[in-house]
Design a protein around this motif. Structure first.
Motif, PDB file in Angstrom:
ATOM      1  N   ARG A 297      -0.879 -16.137  17.528  1.00 18.67           N
ATOM      2  CA  ARG A 297       0.279 -15.985  16.635  1.00 18.67           C
ATOM      3  C   ARG A 297      -0.167 -16.028  15.181  1.00 18.67           C
ATOM      4  NH1 ARG A 297       3.835 -19.812  14.452  1.00 18.67           N
ATOM      5  NH2 ARG A 297       3.114 -21.411  15.912  1.00 18.67           N
ATOM      6  N   GLY A 298       0.255 -15.029  14.426  1.00 14.62           N
ATOM      7  CA  GLY A 298      -0.033 -14.962  12.996  1.00 14.62           C
ATOM      8  C   GLY A 298       1.014 -14.100  12.319  1.00 14.62           C
ATOM      9  N   MET A 299       0.814 -13.832  11.036  1.00 11.57           N
ATOM     10  CA  MET A 299       1.768 -13.013  10.299  1.00 11.57           C
ATOM     11  C   MET A 299       1.041 -12.199   9.249  1.00 11.57           C
ATOM     12  SD  MET A 299       4.770 -11.932  10.151  1.00 11.57           S
ATOM     13  CE  MET A 299       5.889 -11.063   9.054  1.00 11.57           C
ATOM     14  N   ALA A 300       1.538 -10.995   9.024  1.00 16.52           N
ATOM     15  CA  ALA A 300       1.024 -10.125   7.974  1.00 16.52           C
ATOM     16  C   ALA A 300       2.040 -10.040   6.848  1.00 16.52           C
ATOM     17  CB  ALA A 300       0.730  -8.734   8.526  1.00 16.52           C
ATOM     18  N   HIS A 301       1.546  -9.822   5.655  1.00 21.26           N
ATOM     19  CA  HIS A 301       2.391  -9.714   4.462  1.00 21.26           C
ATOM     20  C   HIS A 301       2.090  -8.397   3.765  1.00 21.26           C
ATOM     21  CE1 HIS A 301       3.725 -13.890   4.858  1.00 21.26           C
ATOM     22  NE2 HIS A 301       2.501 -14.104   5.290  1.00 21.26           N
ATOM     23  N   LEU A 302       3.144  -7.670   3.440  1.00 23.80           N
ATOM     24  CA  LEU A 302       2.977  -6.334   2.887  1.00 23.80           C
ATOM     25  C   LEU A 302       2.520  -6.380   1.437  1.00 23.80           C
ATOM     26  CD1 LEU A 302       4.503  -5.678   5.518  1.00 23.80           C
ATOM     27  CD2 LEU A 302       5.675  -3.892   4.248  1.00 23.80           C
ATOM     28  N   SER A 303       1.713  -5.381   1.083  1.00 28.24           N
ATOM     29  CA  SER A 303       1.226  -5.291  -0.297  1.00 28.24           C
ATOM     30  C   SER A 303       1.516  -3.950  -0.957  1.00 28.24           C
ATOM     31  CB  SER A 303      -0.279  -5.578  -0.356  1.00 28.24           C
ATOM     32  OG  SER A 303      -0.992  -4.731   0.522  1.00 28.24           O
ATOM     33  N   ALA A 304       1.772  -2.887  -0.162  1.00 31.97           N
ATOM     34  CA  ALA A 304       2.036  -1.586  -0.795  1.00 31.97           C
ATOM     35  C   ALA A 304       2.619  -0.594   0.194  1.00 31.97           C
ATOM     36  CB  ALA A 304       0.748  -1.008  -1.393  1.00 31.97           C
ATOM     37  N   PHE A 305       3.512   0.263  -0.323  1.00 28.59           N
ATOM     38  CA  PHE A 305       3.910   1.506   0.322  1.00 28.59           C
ATOM     39  C   PHE A 305       3.358   2.606  -0.578  1.00 28.59           C
ATOM     40  CE2 PHE A 305       7.029  -1.547   1.698  1.00 28.59           C
ATOM     41  CZ  PHE A 305       7.337  -1.196   3.003  1.00 28.59           C
ATOM     42  N   SER A 306       2.483   3.456  -0.065  1.00 30.90           N
ATOM     43  CA  SER A 306       1.765   4.381  -0.942  1.00 30.90           C
ATOM     44  C   SER A 306       1.679   5.774  -0.350  1.00 30.90           C
ATOM     45  CB  SER A 306       0.323   3.881  -1.186  1.00 30.90           C
ATOM     46  OG  SER A 306       0.291   2.576  -1.702  1.00 30.90           O
ATOM     47  N   THR A 307       1.482   6.733  -1.251  1.00 29.82           N
ATOM     48  CA  THR A 307       1.078   8.082  -0.875  1.00 29.82           C
ATOM     49  C   THR A 307      -0.320   8.305  -1.426  1.00 29.82           C
ATOM     50  OG1 THR A 307       3.360   8.900  -0.952  1.00 29.82           O
ATOM     51  CG2 THR A 307       1.583  10.533  -1.061  1.00 29.82           C
ATOM     52  N   LEU A 308      -1.271   8.543  -0.526  1.00 27.38           N
ATOM     53  CA  LEU A 308      -2.642   8.813  -0.929  1.00 27.38           C
ATOM     54  C   LEU A 308      -2.837  10.319  -1.029  1.00 27.38           C
ATOM     55  CD1 LEU A 308      -4.609   6.251   1.276  1.00 27.38           C
ATOM     56  CD2 LEU A 308      -3.598   5.925  -0.989  1.00 27.38           C
ATOM     57  N   VAL A 309      -3.524  10.725  -2.069  1.00 24.75           N
ATOM     58  CA  VAL A 309      -3.662  12.143  -2.401  1.00 24.75           C
ATOM     59  C   VAL A 309      -5.136  12.506  -2.424  1.00 24.75           C
ATOM     60  CG1 VAL A 309      -3.266  13.877  -4.200  1.00 24.75           C
ATOM     61  CG2 VAL A 309      -1.560  12.092  -3.780  1.00 24.75           C
ATOM     62  N   LEU A 310      -5.440  13.683  -1.877  1.00 21.88           N
ATOM     63  CA  LEU A 310      -6.747  14.307  -2.085  1.00 21.88           C
ATOM     64  C   LEU A 310      -6.521  15.606  -2.828  1.00 21.88           C
ATOM     65  CD1 LEU A 310      -9.828  14.515  -1.630  1.00 21.88           C
ATOM     66  CD2 LEU A 310      -9.309  15.753   0.490  1.00 21.88           C
ATOM     67  N   GLU A 311      -7.002  15.698  -4.063  1.00 18.26           N
ATOM     68  CA  GLU A 311      -6.932  16.942  -4.806  1.00 18.26           C
ATOM     69  C   GLU A 311      -8.001  17.911  -4.327  1.00 18.26           C
ATOM     70  OE1 GLU A 311      -5.421  16.973  -9.047  1.00 18.26           O
ATOM     71  OE2 GLU A 311      -6.721  15.208  -9.033  1.00 18.26           O
ATOM     72  N   ALA A 312      -7.680  19.172  -4.395  1.00 23.69           N
ATOM     73  CA  ALA A 312      -8.611  20.193  -3.911  1.00 23.69           C
ATOM     74  C   ALA A 312      -9.926  20.165  -4.672  1.00 23.69           C
ATOM     75  CB  ALA A 312      -7.964  21.566  -4.015  1.00 23.69           C
ATOM     76  N   GLU A 313      -9.906  19.752  -5.937  1.00 25.11           N
ATOM     77  CA  GLU A 313     -11.111  19.771  -6.765  1.00 25.11           C
ATOM     78  C   GLU A 313     -11.842  18.434  -6.767  1.00 25.11           C
ATOM     79  OE1 GLU A 313      -8.064  20.431  -7.913  1.00 25.11           O
ATOM     80  OE2 GLU A 313      -8.046  22.634  -7.955  1.00 25.11           O
ATOM     81  N   ASP A 314     -11.414  17.480  -5.961  1.00 26.83           N
ATOM     82  CA  ASP A 314     -12.047  16.161  -5.956  1.00 26.83           C
ATOM     83  C   ASP A 314     -13.520  16.297  -5.563  1.00 26.83           C
ATOM     84  OD1 ASP A 314     -12.883  13.492  -5.417  1.00 26.83           O
ATOM     85  OD2 ASP A 314     -10.871  12.905  -4.799  1.00 26.83           O
TER      86      ASP A 314
END
Length: 323
Positions: A297-314
């Protein structure tokens, strides 16, 4: 901005260790079982693992959970890491359930019945505790866990003779008493423990008839349990008490007659944050060895809701990870 890929993710930490649940952006995977889908991802899309978990979007300790369909459980889930793959991960499973709760996406009836999750290691079951409808902890019932070898002695380069037990709990652990080392057991010395753990892992895996060791769990006994530090790789350690590592420890203690089914075991991480665990029932492994079914038994705590992006020129489309 010309984007070539977008991913939505939920980040959380379980007693300090991160989980990144990928909620969209993974291509359809081939395979009927979760293991087959994980293997297809590894064969065709391993670059997405490094994109999602390596710098600059992640870091060396980042873990990921990828939901997939299951034909034999309520949900399928496999696990990716900055450095490898694993058949089972307890802290990430807890992080996944906490992420579902945050989205309001727990299955109907979860408060009463929990849910089953197919992983590459097999089917695990999770349920929760709630206060006023809010998830307050996750209880993970793991796959059967058992000791594979006892009192294995190796010469660890730079650290001398070390004795350990080897146990399976979804992955394979070497279990080592930290009191046999003259090192302070604290986060300031985690790098030194990582070096010790890798020396032990390398020594064990150099012996052909030993079970392959995935990780090394150091433990220091406390009243009612132990403090854990799990070495994952040369510069990576589990910040949590480790769900599968705690399961392996219960198998070890039961084999040695040191814990009975139902007795509580408090597993602390190196910073003192606990999981609480117990042997839910006795079982057998697939090969017929005596095994235990742990609940952690344990618990997780949220830190972010995100959109990760890869640009074509990266110029670094797969990310990078310093040594």
């Amino acid at each position: 901005m010309h984007t070539s890929r977008l991913f939505t993710v939920i980040d959380s930490h379980t007693a300090g260790h991160p989980t990144r649940v990928v909620t969209s952006g993974i291509p359809p995977l081939q395979g009927r079982s979760v293991r087959e889908q994980r293997d297809d991802f590894r064969a065709r899309y391993d670059g997405l693992r490094t994109l999602l978990l390596h710098e600059p979007r992640g870091h060396a300790a980042m873990a990921g959970a990828i939901p997939v369909p299951s034909t034999i459980a309520d949900q399928g889930l496999f696990f990716v890491f900055s450095y490898s793959y694993a058949d089972m991960c307890g802290h990430a499973t807890i992080g996944y359930v906490a992420s579902l709760a945050a989205l309001g996406s727990l299955p109907r009836g979860f408060e009463q019945d929990g849910m089953s999750i197919e992983t590459p290691a097999g089917i695990v079951h999770v349920k929760g505790t709630f206060e006023a409808g809010r998830l307050t902890s996750v209880i993970l019932r793991n796959v059967p866990c058992y000791v594979m070898a006892s009192d294995v002695v190796v010469e660890a380069d730079g650290f001398g003779r070390v004795t350990c037990d080897i146990a399976y709990s979804g992955i394979t652990y070497a279990l080592v008493d930290a009191d046999t080392f003259e090192l302070p057991f604290d986060i300031a010395n985690a790098g030194r423990w990582c070096r010790a753990g890798m020396a032990i892992k390398d020594a064990l895996n150099s012996i052909s008839n030993n079970p392959k060791t995935d990780s090394v769990l150091f433990y220091r006994s406390t009243d009612g349990g132990a403090r854990h530090l799990v070495v994952l790789a040369g510069n990576k350690f589990d910040r949590s008490p480790c769900g599968t590592g705690t399961s392996a420890r219960l198998a070890q203690l039961h084999r040695r007659g040191a814990i009975a089914p139902g007795a509580s075991y408090r597993a602390e991480n190196i910073m003192g944050v606990p999981f609480v665990a117990a042997i839910a029932e006795l079982a057998e492994s697939r090969s017929g060895q005596p095994a235990v079914i742990p609940e952690v038994r344990g618990m997780a705590h949220l830190s972010a809701f995100s959109t990760l992006v890869l640009e074509a020129e990266d110029p670094l489309p797969s990310g990078f990870l310093p040594g």
